[in-house]
Scaffold this motif. Structure first.
Motif, mmCIF file in Angstrom:
data_model
loop_
_atom_site.group_PDB
_atom_site.id
_atom_site.type_symbol
_atom_site.label_atom_id
_atom_site.label_comp_id
_atom_site.label_asym_id
_atom_site.label_seq_id
_atom_site.Cartn_x
_atom_site.Cartn_y
_atom_site.Cartn_z
ATOM 1 N N MET C 152 39.362 44.183 32.780
ATOM 2 C CA MET C 152 40.308 43.754 33.820
ATOM 3 C C MET C 152 40.009 44.420 35.143
ATOM 4 O O MET C 152 40.067 43.793 36.204
ATOM 5 C CB MET C 152 41.749 44.064 33.387
ATOM 6 N N PHE C 153 39.672 45.692 35.064
ATOM 7 C CA PHE C 153 39.390 46.385 36.327
ATOM 8 C C PHE C 153 38.163 45.779 36.991
ATOM 9 O O PHE C 153 38.162 45.493 38.191
ATOM 10 C CB PHE C 153 39.189 47.882 36.083
ATOM 11 N N PHE C 156 39.052 42.017 38.295
ATOM 12 C CA PHE C 156 39.953 41.826 39.425
ATOM 13 C C PHE C 156 39.519 42.605 40.654
ATOM 14 O O PHE C 156 39.783 42.173 41.772
ATOM 15 C CB PHE C 156 41.380 42.165 39.021
ATOM 16 N N SER C 157 38.832 43.738 40.469
ATOM 17 C CA SER C 157 38.359 44.418 41.671
ATOM 18 C C SER C 157 37.214 43.616 42.292
ATOM 19 O O SER C 157 37.074 43.540 43.510
ATOM 20 C CB SER C 157 37.931 45.850 41.352
ATOM 21 N N MET C 159 37.006 40.376 42.103
ATOM 22 C CA MET C 159 37.682 39.237 42.727
ATOM 23 C C MET C 159 38.217 39.650 44.097
ATOM 24 O O MET C 159 38.061 38.929 45.085
ATOM 25 C CB MET C 159 38.825 38.783 41.826
ATOM 26 N N ALA C 160 38.817 40.847 44.160
ATOM 27 C CA ALA C 160 39.366 41.323 45.435
ATOM 28 C C ALA C 160 38.260 41.487 46.458
ATOM 29 O O ALA C 160 38.432 41.173 47.643
ATOM 30 C CB ALA C 160 40.097 42.642 45.219
ATOM 31 N N GLU C 178 42.342 32.787 40.622
ATOM 32 C CA GLU C 178 43.335 32.710 41.701
ATOM 33 C C GLU C 178 44.506 31.783 41.367
ATOM 34 O O GLU C 178 45.662 32.169 41.569
ATOM 35 C CB GLU C 178 42.692 32.273 43.014
ATOM 36 N N VAL C 181 46.838 33.688 39.173
ATOM 37 C CA VAL C 181 47.565 34.719 39.926
ATOM 38 C C VAL C 181 48.680 34.052 40.740
ATOM 39 O O VAL C 181 49.827 34.515 40.755
ATOM 40 C CB VAL C 181 46.598 35.492 40.848
ATOM 41 N N LEU C 206 51.660 40.855 37.035
ATOM 42 C CA LEU C 206 50.281 40.354 36.920
ATOM 43 C C LEU C 206 49.516 41.151 35.878
ATOM 44 O O LEU C 206 48.807 40.575 35.045
ATOM 45 C CB LEU C 206 49.586 40.454 38.282
ATOM 46 N N THR C 207 49.669 42.483 35.916
ATOM 47 C CA THR C 207 48.916 43.299 34.966
ATOM 48 C C THR C 207 49.336 42.977 33.545
ATOM 49 O O THR C 207 48.495 42.789 32.660
ATOM 50 C CB THR C 207 49.152 44.790 35.256
ATOM 51 N N PHE C 210 48.038 39.405 32.371
ATOM 52 C CA PHE C 210 46.616 39.318 32.033
ATOM 53 C C PHE C 210 46.271 40.234 30.868
ATOM 54 O O PHE C 210 45.439 39.883 30.025
ATOM 55 C CB PHE C 210 45.762 39.652 33.254
#
Lengths: 63, 166, 360
Positions: C152-153, C156-157, C159-160, C178, C181, C206-207, C210
């Motif tokens: 997940m980290f 999503f990081s 993705m950011a 997206e 989210v 969100l956390t 997912f």
């Protein structure tokens, strides 16, 4: 005569099943009547079903 | 229910709590905040763009309306001016006509007056000339007539006859 | 379109492989029917439990020796000092591990302190009475939680970052993530919590969404890790929801619990304990629901897969296979649905806590 706990759990599960069935049926009718509100109806249906489901599981685990 | 308590594992609970809270905090800092921020700013950008497009459209409409108004005004003004000019022209013609008429009337009147006086004078002269002429003629005739005795007699006789009749 | 097909194929393959791996397990023993039935039952129970090693499958060799395919995980105990050792010392529960002069035995998935022979004493109800050291081992489930943490980290990081690189547009995986989210934000958080407060809870919602979803999906793969069918995990999640709800409860929320407005005074006194109990029941139901749904799904699927080996004929086994296949697809839906329900209900409770009533 003592009734086994599992019978009670079974009864609760039947009740929960009827309840969820009714929710599902009513939701279908509501969607048929107002198709534009499908999203909202589905959300409400899932939440209500989840709450009843919780009772069913509580009964199962109480045995 | 008893089975649930039996299954409970403190170690798993501990690791889950530690890892999950760490995950929330880490993702909050490195993922959710930037993601939601950029989504928000994008949505705002789209919204702003839509708004400004709407505004531009409105402005355009306003401008068009203004133009139309101006055009209308100009047309009206032109019409007014034309009308005024036409009126002025008509008035001028009218004025000229009346002036001319008056002048003509005056002239006619003066002419008539002078004709009258001329006529009178002419008549008077004619009269005096006719008088003198007739006196001359009468003189001549009288002279001629009175030169002969017979004739004088005859005249007197005719006159006497005429006078008796009366 | 092509990618979609690939994803579908991979999912199908994973499902098929899961059947095959489950199948290998039981195939070694071709004993009488009742033996096989109890073996299937034992296997399912074993599968549902946490374990100290990562075991993909085991079989009995021709020599009668049990073989295991997998690798051991570290065991971390607190017993008058930190004790760390590899779970290979247990030899799958067959031997006693000796660490610093203490002896530990892995008995039915739990570590007990024993003597050198590994004697387990029992009470009247056949429960082990040996001392249990505090156990912080990296078990199979902890390993999966760590894996999901890393996944997940990473996901999503990245993705950011892709947002930054592309000037506010996601790229690659972000294109897929997206909408999800945004779904959590627009369909779960906003309507249930309210426009004014929802932003504070987005990170948690969100956390948790997912996390539960991915962990449930991992539970469906043949590696046999089921995190959400451990009561400890769901208790932890429900407890966090409960704590957040309680902490963010405003005056109105507490007033509605202890002194319900708009009802006569005797009713208020009766309602207060019920409402107070309700605040505990809500997260409790949250915990039980997730746990029970996932456990029930696994038990049903594995029982039906087990039936393939009980029938051992074309008709029965074929039907069982079809049924298991359909149920596996249903479980895919349940995996997402339970994550959704957990998130929606959490959001609903937060919404109740921060709601500002107009006076009735």
């Amino acid at each position: 005569m003592e009734i086994p706990a599992i019978v009670g759990a079974g009864l609760v599960v039947i009740g929960a099943g009827i309840g969820i069935g009714k929710i599902g049926g009513s939701a279908m009718e509501a969607i048929a009547r107002q198709p534009e509100a499908t999203g909202k109806i589905q959300t409400a249906m899932l939440i209500a079903a989840a709450l009843i489901e919780g009772i069913g599981f509580a009964a199962l685990f109480a045995v | 229910m008893e089975k649930l308590f039996e299954d409970f594992s403190l170690g798993l609970f501990f690791w889950q709590a530690v890892l999950f809270i760490a995950l929330i905090l880490l993702l909050k800092k490195f993922a959710w905040k930037p993601i939601l921020d950029s989504v928000n700013s994008r949505e705002e950008g789209i919204k702003n763009a839509l708004d400004s497009a709407e505004k531009a459209k409105l402005e355009m409409q306003n401008l068009q309306a203004d133009n139309e108004k101006l055009l209308k005004e100009a047309r009206l003004e032109r019409e007014a001016m034309l009308k005024e000019a036409r009126e002025m022209k008509a008035k001028m013609i009218e004025d000229a006509k009346t002036d001319a008429k008056e002048e003509a009337n005056k002239l006619i009147a003066a002419a008539q007056a002078s004709i009258e006086t001329e006529k009178k004078a002419a008549i008077a002269e004619l009269k005096s000339q006719v008088a003198s002429l007739s006196i001359e003629i009468a003189e001549k005739v009288v002279r001629e007539e009175l030169s002969n005795k017979d004739k004088q007699m005859k005249l007197v006789e005719s006159m006497l006859s005429e006078a008796t009749l009366n | 379109m092509r990618r979609k097909i690939t994803v579908k194929t991979i999912t199908l393959l994973l499902l098929l492989v899961s059947f095959v791996t489950y199948g290998q397990e039981e195939h070694g023993h071709a004993d009488s029917g009742s033996d096989r039935a109890s073996e299937v039952k034992a296997y399912i129970q074993h599968h549902l439990k946490d374990s100290y090693d990562f075991n993909l499958f085991s079989w009995t060799a021709d020599s009668g020796e049990e073989k295991h395919f997998g690798f051991p995980l570290p065991v971390i105990l607190w017993d008058g000092g930190l004790k760390v050792f590899s779970s290979s010392k247990f030899h799958h529960g067959e031997t006693v591990a000796e660490v610093d002069g203490n002896y530990y035995k892995n008995y039915h998935g739990k570590i007990y302190k024993t003597d050198a022979e590994g004697t387990i004493t029992y009470d009247n109800e056949h429960h082990a009475t040996n001392e249990k050291p505090l156990d912080f081992s990296i078990t199979k489930n902890v390993l999966l939680i760590m894996m999901v943490f890393a996944i997940m980290f990473f996901m999503f990081s990245r993705m950011a970052k892709s947002y930054k690189k592309n000037g506010g547009m996601p790229k690659g995986m972000g294109r897929f993530l997206e909408p999800i989210v945004l779904y959590v934000r627009d369909e779960i958080a906003r309507p249930n919590i309210g426009e004014k407060h929802y932003k504070r809870y987005m990170s948690y919602l969100l956390t948790v969404f997912f996390f539960v979803w991915i962990v449930n999906l991992f539970g469906l793969t043949p590696i046999g890790m089921n995190v959400t069918n451990n009561i400890a995990v769901t208790l932890c999640l429900a407890l966090i929801t409960y704590i957040i709800t309680t902490v963010s409860g405003n005056k109105n929320y507490w007033k509605h619990i202890f002194w319900m407005p708009g009802v006569p005074v005797p009713m208020k006194i009766i309602l207060a304990p019920i409402e107070l109990l309700g605040t505990f029941i809500k997260p409790f139901a949250l915990m039980i629901r997730l746990y029970a749904n996932i456990t029930a799904g696994h038990v049903v699927i594995m029982s039906i897969i087990g039936m393939i080996f009980l029938f051992q004929n074309w008709l029965g086994s074929g039907l069982s296979f079809l049924l298991a296949f359909v149920l596996a697809i249903l479980e895919l839906l349940v995996a997402a649905l339970q994550a959704y329900i957990f998130t929606v209900l959490s959001a609903l409770y937060f919404g109740m806590a921060v709601e500002e009533h107009d006076h009735h």
